[in-house]
Design a protein around this motif. Structure first.
Motif, PDB file in Angstrom:
ATOM      1  N   ASP A 217     -24.451  15.736 -16.950  1.00 36.00           N
ATOM      2  CA  ASP A 217     -24.793  14.332 -17.198  1.00 36.00           C
ATOM      3  C   ASP A 217     -24.714  13.511 -15.914  1.00 36.00           C
ATOM      4  OD1 ASP A 217     -25.215  14.864 -19.821  1.00 36.00           O
ATOM      5  OD2 ASP A 217     -23.307  14.083 -20.545  1.00 36.00           O
ATOM      6  N   LEU A 218     -23.734  13.849 -15.075  1.00 36.81           N
ATOM      7  CA  LEU A 218     -23.586  13.116 -13.811  1.00 36.81           C
ATOM      8  C   LEU A 218     -24.639  13.534 -12.786  1.00 36.81           C
ATOM      9  CD1 LEU A 218     -19.703  13.245 -13.434  1.00 36.81           C
ATOM     10  CD2 LEU A 218     -21.058  11.174 -13.628  1.00 36.81           C
TER      11      LEU A 218
ATOM     12  N   ASN B  40     -30.360  10.052 -19.297  1.00 35.49           N
ATOM     13  CA  ASN B  40     -29.911  11.309 -19.875  1.00 35.49           C
ATOM     14  C   ASN B  40     -30.207  12.376 -18.834  1.00 35.49           C
ATOM     15  OD1 ASN B  40     -29.321  13.540 -21.282  1.00 35.49           O
ATOM     16  ND2 ASN B  40     -30.311  12.859 -23.169  1.00 35.49           N
ATOM     17  N   PHE B  41     -29.247  12.571 -17.951  1.00 33.60           N
ATOM     18  CA  PHE B  41     -29.505  13.426 -16.801  1.00 33.60           C
ATOM     19  C   PHE B  41     -29.718  14.880 -17.194  1.00 33.60           C
ATOM     20  CE2 PHE B  41     -27.347   9.874 -14.685  1.00 33.60           C
ATOM     21  CZ  PHE B  41     -28.392   9.532 -13.847  1.00 33.60           C
ATOM     22  N   SER B  42     -28.976  15.315 -18.235  1.00 33.35           N
ATOM     23  CA  SER B  42     -29.108  16.728 -18.598  1.00 33.35           C
ATOM     24  C   SER B  42     -30.528  17.015 -19.071  1.00 33.35           C
ATOM     25  CB  SER B  42     -28.097  17.104 -19.667  1.00 33.35           C
ATOM     26  OG  SER B  42     -28.183  16.228 -20.740  1.00 33.35           O
ATOM     27  N   VAL B  43     -31.102  16.064 -19.829  1.00 28.36           N
ATOM     28  CA  VAL B  43     -32.475  16.245 -20.302  1.00 28.36           C
ATOM     29  C   VAL B  43     -33.434  16.216 -19.121  1.00 28.36           C
ATOM     30  CG1 VAL B  43     -34.320  15.218 -21.661  1.00 28.36           C
ATOM     31  CG2 VAL B  43     -32.010  15.324 -22.575  1.00 28.36           C
ATOM     32  N   ILE B  44     -33.219  15.237 -18.246  1.00 28.78           N
ATOM     33  CA  ILE B  44     -34.101  15.098 -17.079  1.00 28.78           C
ATOM     34  C   ILE B  44     -34.058  16.373 -16.234  1.00 28.78           C
ATOM     35  CG2 ILE B  44     -34.434  13.858 -14.909  1.00 28.78           C
ATOM     36  CD1 ILE B  44     -33.313  11.384 -16.400  1.00 28.78           C
ATOM     37  N   MET B  45     -32.839  16.870 -16.025  1.00 28.07           N
ATOM     38  CA  MET B  45     -32.697  18.036 -15.169  1.00 28.07           C
ATOM     39  C   MET B  45     -33.306  19.275 -15.809  1.00 28.07           C
ATOM     40  SD  MET B  45     -31.370  16.875 -12.526  1.00 28.07           S
ATOM     41  CE  MET B  45     -30.826  18.245 -11.546  1.00 28.07           C
ATOM     42  N   SER B  46     -33.112  19.413 -17.108  1.00 26.63           N
ATOM     43  CA  SER B  46     -33.598  20.648 -17.726  1.00 26.63           C
ATOM     44  C   SER B  46     -35.117  20.643 -17.880  1.00 26.63           C
ATOM     45  CB  SER B  46     -32.930  20.852 -19.087  1.00 26.63           C
ATOM     46  OG  SER B  46     -33.217  19.751 -19.898  1.00 26.63           O
ATOM     47  N   SER B  47     -35.701  19.438 -18.066  1.00 25.95           N
ATOM     48  CA  SER B  47     -37.156  19.415 -18.238  1.00 25.95           C
ATOM     49  C   SER B  47     -37.873  19.553 -16.897  1.00 25.95           C
ATOM     50  CB  SER B  47     -37.577  18.123 -18.931  1.00 25.95           C
ATOM     51  OG  SER B  47     -37.242  17.043 -18.127  1.00 25.95           O
TER      52      SER B  47
END
Lengths: 355, 142
Positions: B87-88, B9-16
């Motif tokens: 996501d990408l 879950n890239f969006s989660v990873i990136m935002s956290s």
């Protein structure tokens, strides 16, 4: 931009509420702000109508994509949760099966042997207690099968659902299917079953917590993760009912040698399944057992329609009966193969994603 | 035999931010296939973000200008595309350091290193196509 919200703004806020909650939580405020900025500029240029039209026209596709993405993600998370749950250490190890021992194999194929013998005895021996048409009497059949199969299935469930318990689940499923056939509920049975499974999966996927899965379901998951062909074996457990159904109106007194042939094929298929190690052979044995059992009924019909040629050229009633037998075969073939087909579909998806 | 399917879950990873170190994240992205050619919308969004981080409406306007009014994104389409790019792992979502007026918690989007490389590769691909179109062999016949 500080102007009070107009009707377009209110409508857009309503549209935003249709978006999936997590999408709305992440992007809702931003989308609203961007819309307001766009509407403000379009109004100043006198093109507000065009702007709103474009926004509205895109809504169905954007919504469809947003929901599809959400479901896809939940599906992936749900699959992962199920995998974690079925491999968790708090459950006892899955019991061994009959691939290693003849004793265990004979135990596993026992239900087929007993059901087959019961079918043969009930057909050939002149029981006074059996009234004509007993094969189509769901009440009588229920009284025989439910007290036998249900306790054994529950016992199996309490022992971590070993392979020997699966045919009993199939027997109960087959009984339900038999009732559904006879009461015109057949069309509702499969959708109801699928809907139940879909609801259970949806509950797990929308809130993927292992604790949501009760222990019996976790045991089923663990048992199936040890060997997914067990699900096909469970469906194969309904084969005595399929044979009963295939022969129940094959001819008036039903005392045909082909019934014994069908039973033999069913038992052989079960034995081959229990003793084989390769999954392809296991599934092949089940498919062959079903197919040759149905052939027994087909041969019976051909024989009593005075030969294949006569049946093809003259008797339309005979051919309709044969088509019905083939339909029965096809239905159960699909049911037995459904776990394999699902697995192949899942693997194809996984491969496509990995590419 | 159990195969655990990796779910990123890239969006989660990136935002956290602190879930994975940038190195690990970049290495994971390196192995991800890139679907080329990019769609025009994706290309123009990445191009819009190449000089500096921007918020949604600025991207929307840029795409219109860069495509010479051919592509006019609606708000829904823009955020659908931004979500996919998040996501990408091609773009990153950040808090706006210089919010205007009374807009609170405004987010801006920035090209990630991986996204920048994808854009560079796409531009190189387009340049090759253009060079091919200007090749003497072609010009003789046109």
């Amino acid at each position: 931009m500080s102007s009070p919200p107009g009707p377009a703004d209110r409508i857009y806020r309503l549209i935003l509420r249709i978006y999936p909650p997590d999408y709305l939580e992440t992007f809702g405020d931003e989308m609203h702000q961007t819309f307001r900025e766009g509407a403000h500029e379009a109004r100043s240029q006198g093109r507000l109508g065009l702007f709103l039209l474009r926004e509205l026209m895109d809504v169905p596709q954007v919504l469809a994509n947003a929901y599809w993405d959400g479901w896809k993600r939940k599906l992936q998370n749900g699959i992962q949760t199920l995998q974690e749950v079925t491999s968790s250490d708090d459950l006892p190890p899955a019991p061994p099966d009959g691939r290693a021992s003849w004793r265990q194999a004979s135990f596993e194929m026992g239900p087929f042997l007993i059901a087959g013998l019961l079918l043969i005895f009930a057909t050939y021996l002149p029981f006074d207690g059996l009234r004509p048409g007993w094969q189509r009497d769901p009440e009588f059949l229920g009284k025989v099968i439910l007290p036998l199969a249900l306790p054994i299935l529950l016992l199996g469930l309490s022992r971590g659902l070993p392979r020997w318990a699966y045919p009993f689940a199939g027997l109960l499923f087959g009984y339900q299917a038999l009732i559904a056939y006879q009461t015109s509920l057949w069309l509702f049975l499969i959708p109801m079953l699928l809907a139940s499974v879909a609801l259970a999966l949806a509950a797990i996927m929308t809130d993927p917590q292992p604790a949501l899965l009760p222990v019996p379901l976790r045991r089923i998951g663990q048992s199936l993760s040890a060997d997914w062909t067990r699900l096909s074996f469970a469906f194969y457990g309904a084969l005595p009912w399929v044979i009963l159904r295939a022969f129940d109106d094959s001819h008036y007194d039903n005392r045909t040698p082909y019934l014994a042939l069908s039973v033999l094929m069913m038992v052989t298929g079960a034995l081959l399944y229990c003793r084989s190690r390769a999954k392809t052979i296991q599934i092949g044995a089940l498919v062959a057992g079903l197919t040759f059992s149905i052939w027994g009924a087909l041969l019976d019909r051909i024989f009593f329609a005075e030969g294949l040629m006569n049946w093809i050229s003259v008797s339309s009633r005979g051919s309709a009966g044969n088509v019905w037998i083939l339909e029965l075969w096809l239905q159960w073939m699909i049911i037995i193969l459904s776990p394999t087909l699902l697995l192949m579909f899942g693997r194809a998806l996984h491969r496509k994603r990995a590419m | 035999m159990k195969k655990n399917l990796p779910v990123f879950n890239f969006s989660v990873i990136m935002s956290s931010g602190d879930m994975l170190s940038p190195d690990i994240f970049e290495r994971a992205l390196m192995n991800m296939p890139v679907e080329t050619p990019l769609t025009e919308s994706t290309y123009f969004i990445l191009l819009s973000l190449s000089p500096k981080p921007k918020h949604g409406y600025a991207i929307m306007k840029d795409v219109k200008v860069l495509s010479q009014n051919r592509i006019v994104l609606s708000t829904g389409t823009l955020y659908g595309a931004l979500k996919r790019l998040l996501d990408l792992g091609w773009i990153i979502r950040l808090e706006d350091a210089n919010p205007r007026g009374n807009i609170r918690d405004r987010k801006v989007y920035k090209l990630s290193q991986h996204g920048r490389r994808v854009l560079r590769d796409e531009i190189a691909r387009l340049e090759k196509l253009l060079i091919a179109a200007k090749h003497p062999v072609i010009e003789e016949h046109t």
